[in-house]
Design an enzyme around this catalytic site. Sequence first.
Site, PDB file in Angstrom:
ATOM      1  CB  CYS A 278      -0.946   0.011   1.188  1.00 37.34           C
ATOM      2  SG  CYS A 278      -0.133  -0.114   2.791  1.00 37.34           S
TER       3      CYS A 278
ATOM      4  CD  GLN B 247       3.659  -5.417   3.206  1.00 37.73           C
ATOM      5  OE1 GLN B 247       4.551  -4.578   3.356  1.00 37.73           O
ATOM      6  NE2 GLN B 247       2.382  -5.110   3.329  1.00 37.73           N
TER       7      GLN B 247
ATOM      8  N   GLY C  16      -7.170 -12.120   4.851  1.00 37.00           N
ATOM      9  CA  GLY C  16      -5.751 -12.311   4.587  1.00 37.00           C
ATOM     10  C   GLY C  16      -4.923 -11.877   5.781  1.00 37.00           C
ATOM     11  CB  SER C  17      -1.249 -11.583   6.234  1.00 32.77           C
ATOM     12  OG  SER C  17      -1.011 -10.679   5.170  1.00 32.77           O
ATOM     13  CG  MET C  18      -3.618  -5.281   6.393  1.00 35.92           C
ATOM     14  SD  MET C  18      -2.204  -4.654   7.314  1.00 35.92           S
ATOM     15  CE  MET C  18      -1.175  -4.090   5.966  1.00 35.92           C
TER      16      MET C  18
END
Length: 515
Positions: free
Chosen positions: A50, A120, A252-254
Amino acid sequence: MSVLAVGLSHRSSPVALLERVALNGETRTRAVGEMVASESVNEAMVVSTCNRTEVYADVSAFHGGVAAITELLSWHTGVALGELSDHLYVHYEDRAVQHLFSVTCGLDSMVVGEGQILGQVRDALKLGQETGTVGRVLNDLGQRALRVGKRAHTETHLDHAGADMVSFGLEHALAYLRPRPADAGPAPTVGQTAPVAGAVPPAACPMSGAGATDPEAAPATGGPNGLDGSDGPAKATSGPLAGLRVLVLGAGSMSALSANTVARQGARTVIVANRTMERAARLAECLTEAYDTVGSRAVPFPDAADVLPEVDLVISCTGAQGLVLTAEAVAAADTARTTPLVFLDLALPHDIDPAVRNLPHVDLVDIEALRQATAAARDHESGRSGALTVVREIVDEEVTEFRTVRRANEVTPTVVALRAQAKDVVEAELSRLHGRLPADLDDRAREEITRAMRRVADKLLHRPTVRVKELAAAPDGESYEAALRELFDLDPKTPEALSSPARPTTAAEAAQEQV
């Protein structure tokens, strides 16, 4: 072989452009594949978050590599080359290595010191390995970057002094949910207040390791429910988010990190919506297991708008290519609202329609808002200045180490070719000599003569080969290798040079050779 970095980030580009340049899914796979297929690019991987879209490549020519990467970025994102070039930065060789190391440590993140970027970068490296666009050069660079990132966080606890992207966003969302009087004390800090900080989600839960500095690390301690020193779920009855009802879009992970963070900070209800209902249900189940005061459940993704009347805060980071919730859908689903509803949109491209800001009682905190808040908060980083200085020193040290090892490895084929040439000369002279030695000379004496001639050759070559590896690490190191090739008429591409010691030389081994 030279390392090149081309990209744009929150520091060089407006968020609106970052959204358009984001490379995800099949688009990323096609773009990177075409980059590697170009004449000047040997390997490539993309770090797309992001906050940034960056291409790291091993190139055979600087200008050709830059041209191929920028043109393909423009083609696959639809952004005009002129507009893209105005915001791109380019780093080459040591500067490219230093940039990746700094990024992986969190020094270049919007929230300085956050640990999510480490995972990431790991994902980017893994994807490149799986698709075949990462070879030896970028694999060595990526592995070293991950090592540097982990070292920085372990030795300085930089992430403990700061906040992750989720916590930073929640702090700003909280300002809309619970405005504070002008004479009130400091606002509660989500990233620092942790009433149940010992809570660790059960192993195999989507929340396990989410946002941790090392994404592969599993919880090391805990009772049956994964809580340190406890046999039961954590009690999150207080905290900055106490009593709030939260909808998390995605699993998801976030999103898992977001769900765990709001539960840990006192949220009363957490609803999870995801396109794969099974993942949403599993995440909700994990929250129930970990926190006995949090009511959690999963809903089908198409029904997300229907639960808006039941929540105070919506967190979204789905990775979708289009809007997840439009202003029209929000307005239609929540017509009777009289209390604040805040959207925290951590996605790029954004998930939530920016027009929701025009709806009554609705506020939106997105990446652009966080970028502006970060710029305004630069003066508050003095408390971390010591840690930042140490991390920068670690990065500089590791860049030097990486350059030394890499250039020593690059000169290895030339050194091997030199030794192979010397070996051929020795063997030829031994063959000639053995034909002239007395016939009654015993085998032991012949073997001693053979060993002596080989030792002489090895000793004569030892110092030059050590020195050429040392000199290769200098800024003009390639000239020494070139001189060696010219003086001895060497071809480092001979089969002997390519097939001999494939194992990389370590800095410790290089130092030992000097003894």
